[in-house]
Design a protein around this motif. Structure first.
Motif, mmCIF file in Angstrom:
data_model
loop_
_atom_site.group_PDB
_atom_site.id
_atom_site.type_symbol
_atom_site.label_atom_id
_atom_site.label_comp_id
_atom_site.label_asym_id
_atom_site.label_seq_id
_atom_site.Cartn_x
_atom_site.Cartn_y
_atom_site.Cartn_z
ATOM 1 N N PHE A 25 39.180 -27.564 -2.005
ATOM 2 C CA PHE A 25 39.139 -28.247 -0.709
ATOM 3 C C PHE A 25 39.521 -27.292 0.414
ATOM 4 N N ALA A 26 40.559 -26.486 0.196
ATOM 5 C CA ALA A 26 40.985 -25.526 1.222
ATOM 6 C C ALA A 26 39.864 -24.535 1.545
ATOM 7 N N PHE A 27 39.146 -24.096 0.528
ATOM 8 C CA PHE A 27 38.005 -23.223 0.786
ATOM 9 C C PHE A 27 36.934 -23.961 1.586
ATOM 10 N N SER A 28 36.712 -25.224 1.265
ATOM 11 C CA SER A 28 35.678 -26.001 1.958
ATOM 12 C C SER A 28 35.990 -26.251 3.421
ATOM 13 N N VAL A 29 37.246 -26.537 3.727
ATOM 14 C CA VAL A 29 37.571 -26.977 5.090
ATOM 15 C C VAL A 29 38.241 -25.919 5.954
ATOM 16 N N ALA A 30 38.684 -24.819 5.362
ATOM 17 C CA ALA A 30 39.404 -23.823 6.156
ATOM 18 C C ALA A 30 38.904 -22.397 5.925
ATOM 19 N N VAL A 31 38.933 -21.948 4.677
ATOM 20 C CA VAL A 31 38.621 -20.545 4.401
ATOM 21 C C VAL A 31 37.175 -20.211 4.769
ATOM 22 N N MET A 32 36.227 -20.945 4.219
ATOM 23 C CA MET A 32 34.827 -20.609 4.475
ATOM 24 C C MET A 32 34.403 -20.893 5.915
ATOM 25 N N PRO A 33 34.830 -22.008 6.519
ATOM 26 C CA PRO A 33 34.502 -22.171 7.947
ATOM 27 C C PRO A 33 35.111 -21.077 8.816
ATOM 28 N N GLY A 34 36.328 -20.645 8.488
ATOM 29 C CA GLY A 34 36.946 -19.563 9.251
ATOM 30 C C GLY A 34 36.217 -18.257 9.076
ATOM 31 N N LEU A 35 35.907 -17.924 7.827
ATOM 32 C CA LEU A 35 35.158 -16.696 7.577
ATOM 33 C C LEU A 35 33.733 -16.793 8.111
ATOM 34 N N ALA A 46 36.397 -9.683 3.116
ATOM 35 C CA ALA A 46 37.403 -10.715 2.828
ATOM 36 C C ALA A 46 37.093 -11.442 1.528
ATOM 37 N N MET A 47 35.842 -11.831 1.333
ATOM 38 C CA MET A 47 35.496 -12.539 0.101
ATOM 39 C C MET A 47 35.630 -11.639 -1.120
ATOM 40 N N GLN A 48 35.282 -10.372 -0.989
ATOM 41 C CA GLN A 48 35.477 -9.454 -2.114
ATOM 42 C C GLN A 48 36.958 -9.357 -2.473
ATOM 43 N N ARG A 49 37.806 -9.273 -1.478
ATOM 44 C CA ARG A 49 39.251 -9.158 -1.737
ATOM 45 C C ARG A 49 39.822 -10.467 -2.289
ATOM 46 N N ARG A 132 22.761 -14.118 1.021
ATOM 47 C CA ARG A 132 22.498 -14.424 -0.391
ATOM 48 C C ARG A 132 23.721 -15.046 -1.054
ATOM 49 N N PHE A 133 24.893 -14.726 -0.564
ATOM 50 C CA PHE A 133 26.129 -15.233 -1.148
ATOM 51 C C PHE A 133 26.568 -16.551 -0.517
ATOM 52 N N ALA A 134 26.701 -16.568 0.785
ATOM 53 C CA ALA A 134 27.445 -17.618 1.478
ATOM 54 C C ALA A 134 26.854 -19.012 1.342
ATOM 55 N N SER A 135 25.587 -19.183 1.607
ATOM 56 C CA SER A 135 25.043 -20.547 1.625
ATOM 57 C C SER A 135 25.132 -21.200 0.249
ATOM 58 N N ALA A 136 24.776 -20.470 -0.797
ATOM 59 C CA ALA A 136 24.872 -21.030 -2.153
ATOM 60 C C ALA A 136 26.326 -21.266 -2.542
ATOM 61 N N TRP A 137 27.201 -20.324 -2.228
ATOM 62 C CA TRP A 137 28.605 -20.452 -2.614
ATOM 63 C C TRP A 137 29.233 -21.667 -1.930
ATOM 64 N N VAL A 138 28.982 -21.830 -0.667
ATOM 65 C CA VAL A 138 29.556 -22.960 0.079
ATOM 66 C C VAL A 138 29.029 -24.289 -0.475
ATOM 67 N N ARG A 139 27.746 -24.374 -0.708
ATOM 68 C CA ARG A 139 27.132 -25.611 -1.231
ATOM 69 C C ARG A 139 27.720 -25.973 -2.590
ATOM 70 N N TRP A 140 27.808 -25.006 -3.478
ATOM 71 C CA TRP A 140 28.324 -25.289 -4.819
ATOM 72 C C TRP A 140 29.836 -25.494 -4.818
ATOM 73 N N ASN A 141 30.541 -24.871 -3.882
ATOM 74 C CA ASN A 141 31.968 -25.140 -3.775
ATOM 75 C C ASN A 141 32.201 -26.588 -3.345
ATOM 76 N N ALA A 142 31.361 -27.102 -2.471
ATOM 77 C CA ALA A 142 31.473 -28.514 -2.083
ATOM 78 C C ALA A 142 31.261 -29.410 -3.295
ATOM 79 N N ALA A 143 30.302 -29.051 -4.146
ATOM 80 C CA ALA A 143 30.049 -29.845 -5.350
ATOM 81 C C ALA A 143 31.245 -29.813 -6.292
ATOM 82 N N ARG A 144 31.829 -28.648 -6.502
ATOM 83 C CA ARG A 144 32.977 -28.604 -7.417
ATOM 84 C C ARG A 144 34.205 -29.220 -6.787
ATOM 85 N N THR A 145 34.329 -29.182 -5.467
ATOM 86 C CA THR A 145 35.434 -29.858 -4.797
ATOM 87 C C THR A 145 35.352 -31.360 -5.052
#
Length: 164
Positions: A25-35, A46-49, A132-145
């Motif tokens: 949830f934190a990635f969905s609402v804070a980390v990814m929107p901020g990045l 940042a995502m690599q680290r 190539r990374f962000a859109s798929a990662w964000v979409r699937w993170n929402a699903a796992r959230t």
């Protein structure tokens, strides 16, 4: 003692599942929107680290512990007066397992591809790597959230089962 052990293991399964739901949830609402508002280089670096630093014992304890403790809670509720909670526990474990399948089948491969792109200073087209990374990662993170949150709800409701 068995009832106390059952309750303790179910509580531990619920807490570790809650930690994972909270992380996603934190990635969905804070980390990814901020990045998402950052420059391509900043985003990729940042995502690599983050993907390296998250692989630690605390994360592993919650990530694997939720499944192991959930399965143990199901086994402990298999018979006797704990049985009414079993369907909710099983549903929680199955939903959490789905979140793990998303993580291992989608998120980790995306993270690996991002790492394989190399250091941000050496990447020719940071925007393409990010896209190539962000859109798929964000979409699937929402699903796992959502899946993990549903698992948490099932586990939290389990003690209430049979009391109604």
């Amino acid at each position: 003692m068995t009832g106390e052990l059952r309750a303790f293991v179910l509580l531990a399964a619920t807490l570790t599942t809650g930690l994972m739901a909270g992380l996603y949830f934190a990635f969905s609402v804070a980390v990814m929107p901020g990045l998402g508002r950052s420059a391509d280089r900043t985003f990729v670096e940042a995502m690599q680290r983050i993907n390296v630093s998250i692989l630690n014992g605390w994360f592993g304890l919650a990530f694997g512990g939720a499944l192991v403790l959930g399965a143990l809670a199901a086994a402990l509720h298999w018979r006797g007066d704990g049985r009414p909670a079993l369907p909710w526990i099983v549903a929680g474990v199955v939903l959490y397992a789905v979140s793990l399948l998303i993580t291992m089948g989608v998120s980790v491969p995306l993270n690996d591809r991002l790492a394989a792109a190399g250091e941000p200073d050496r990447i020719r087209d940071l925007a393409a790597v990010r896209e190539r990374f962000a859109s798929a990662w964000v979409r699937w993170n929402a699903a796992r959230t959502l899946t993990c949150l549903a698992a948490l709800g099932c586990l939290a409701w389990a003690p209430r089962a049979g009391r109604g």
